[in-house]
Design a protein around this motif. Structure first.
Motif, short mmCIF file in Angstrom:
data_model
loop_
_atom_site.label_atom_id
_atom_site.label_comp_id
_atom_site.label_asym_id
_atom_site.label_seq_id
_atom_site.Cartn_x
_atom_site.Cartn_y
_atom_site.Cartn_z
N PHE A 1 9.87 -23.05 27.69
CA PHE A 1 8.16 -22.15 27.00
C PHE A 1 8.84 -22.94 25.91
CE2 PHE A 1 8.80 -18.47 29.85
CZ PHE A 1 10.63 -18.46 30.62
N ARG B 1 3.79 -21.67 28.82
CA ARG B 1 5.46 -21.97 29.84
C ARG B 1 5.63 -23.42 30.40
NH1 ARG B 1 5.10 -16.28 33.27
NH2 ARG B 1 7.15 -17.05 34.36
N LEU C 1 4.30 -15.82 22.95
CA LEU C 1 4.93 -17.32 23.97
C LEU C 1 3.20 -17.67 24.05
CD1 LEU C 1 5.79 -18.46 26.21
CD2 LEU C 1 4.29 -16.65 28.00
N TYR D 1 6.89 -21.00 22.07
CA TYR D 1 6.64 -20.04 21.47
C TYR D 1 5.90 -20.00 20.36
CZ TYR D 1 8.59 -16.71 24.92
OH TYR D 1 9.46 -16.51 26.51
N SER E 1 6.65 -11.03 38.95
CA SER E 1 6.78 -13.26 38.00
C SER E 1 6.85 -13.32 36.97
CB SER E 1 5.14 -12.99 38.66
OG SER E 1 4.07 -12.63 38.36
N GLY E 2 6.67 -12.21 35.74
CA GLY E 2 6.02 -12.94 34.38
C GLY E 2 7.58 -12.33 34.24
N ALA E 3 8.63 -12.03 34.81
CA ALA E 3 10.05 -11.97 34.38
C ALA E 3 10.29 -12.59 33.50
CB ALA E 3 11.26 -11.40 35.51
N ASN E 4 10.12 -12.98 33.12
CA ASN E 4 10.65 -14.46 31.81
C ASN E 4 9.97 -14.71 30.80
OD1 ASN E 4 12.48 -15.26 33.74
ND2 ASN E 4 11.65 -16.81 35.09
N VAL E 5 8.79 -13.86 30.76
CA VAL E 5 7.93 -14.16 29.52
C VAL E 5 8.60 -12.76 28.43
CG1 VAL E 5 6.16 -13.70 28.71
CG2 VAL E 5 6.57 -15.65 30.96
N LEU E 6 9.28 -13.15 27.25
CA LEU E 6 9.46 -12.37 26.65
C LEU E 6 8.78 -11.86 25.78
CD1 LEU E 6 13.12 -13.80 25.22
CD2 LEU E 6 12.83 -12.33 27.02
N GLU F 1 13.95 -23.19 33.58
CA GLU F 1 12.09 -22.97 32.84
C GLU F 1 11.97 -22.92 31.66
OE1 GLU F 1 10.36 -19.00 34.62
OE2 GLU F 1 9.19 -19.73 33.48
N LYS G 1 14.91 -21.09 29.90
CA LYS G 1 15.52 -20.22 30.76
C LYS G 1 17.08 -20.66 31.78
CE LYS G 1 15.32 -16.74 34.10
NZ LYS G 1 16.57 -16.91 34.53
N SER H 1 10.55 -6.94 28.31
CA SER H 1 10.25 -8.01 29.59
C SER H 1 9.90 -6.98 31.20
CB SER H 1 10.94 -9.41 30.13
OG SER H 1 12.16 -9.45 30.53
N THR H 2 9.35 -7.63 32.49
CA THR H 2 9.44 -7.31 33.36
C THR H 2 10.57 -7.37 34.09
OG1 THR H 2 8.22 -9.07 34.31
CG2 THR H 2 7.01 -6.80 33.21
N GLN I 1 18.60 -13.49 32.89
CA GLN I 1 16.89 -13.66 32.00
C GLN I 1 17.45 -14.49 29.93
OE1 GLN I 1 13.21 -11.64 32.03
NE2 GLN I 1 14.35 -10.35 33.20
#
Lengths: 109, 116
Positions: free
Chosen positions: A34, A49, A46, A36, B100-105, A32, A90, B94-95, A95
């Protein structure tokens, strides 16, 4: 191992010119990706993505698995786009997010 | 909704000392990751905490350790400080992994450590 390469430390463009910030990655699975951004005196945040497939502040990025690239593009640069941009990947079960070294975008008025 | 807060913002230590950095995660986030950002470099992953346990670690020696508390806040501890530990230390929340938003920091502003 996962790796992100941003070949340009600094990219200077004139206002209204197109922008392309390059990002190449190395990862054996399905990553995945992204972007930033860090504006002056602000924290890292962010921008977009790849799974969202959306345009944010006029920026888009397409994941090219064949070329292992995720370049960030904008057709017409604005002065407020001046910032530090980091490409990130990622991969793996947990994570861990791997960042590139960043490209500073300078938009010249 | 509160964001990620880190403390202290700046600190100076000498070689061999120990340091503790603190992070409060964003409301609704239960996972905390720590990153080291040296000057001119991108953030480097140190480790991540989920449900009060280390859930992944980067290429950092054992003298880098951490904790996560029941309220999801976290600490980064560095023992036997070396000159090369001088850097900006970023906390990101993060979650959980299945969200679903787990990968967003979501990042804090960082703690800048100088080792003399």
């Amino acid at each position: 191992a996962q790796r992100v390469t941003q070949p340009e430390k600094l990219l200077s463009v004139f206002k209204g010119a197109p922008v392309e910030l390059k990002c190449n990655y190395s990862y054996s699975g399905s990553p995945e990706l992204f972007w930033y951004v860090q504006y002056s005196r602000q924290r890292l945040q962010l921008l977009l993505r790849h799974i969202s497939r959306e345009s944010i502040k006029g920026f888009t990025a397409d994941l090219n698995k064949g070329e292992t690239s995720f370049h960030l593009k904008k057709p017409f640069a604005q002065e407020e786009d001046s910032a530090m941009y980091y490409c990130a990947l990622k991969g793996g079960g947990y994570q861990k997010v791997t960042f590139g070294t960043g490209t500073k975008l300078q938009v010249i008025p | 909704e509160t964001g990620v807060t880190q403390s202290p913002t700046h600190l100076i230590k000498t070689r061999g000392q120990q340091v503790t950095l603190r992070c409060s995660s964003q409301s609704g986030h239960n996972t905390v990751s720590w990153y080291q950002q040296a000057l001119g470099q991108g953030p480097q992953f140190i480790f991540q905490y989920y449900r009060e346990e280390e859930n992944g670690r980067g290429n950092f020696p054992p003298r880098f350790s951490g904790l996560q508390f029941p309220n999801y806040s976290s600490e980064l501890n560095v023992n036997a400080l070396e000159l090369d530990d001088s850097a900006l230390y970023l906390c990101a929340s993060s979650t959980g992994p299945k969200n679903s938003g787990a990968n967003v920091l979501t990042f804090g502003a960082g703690s800048r450590l100088t080792v003399l």
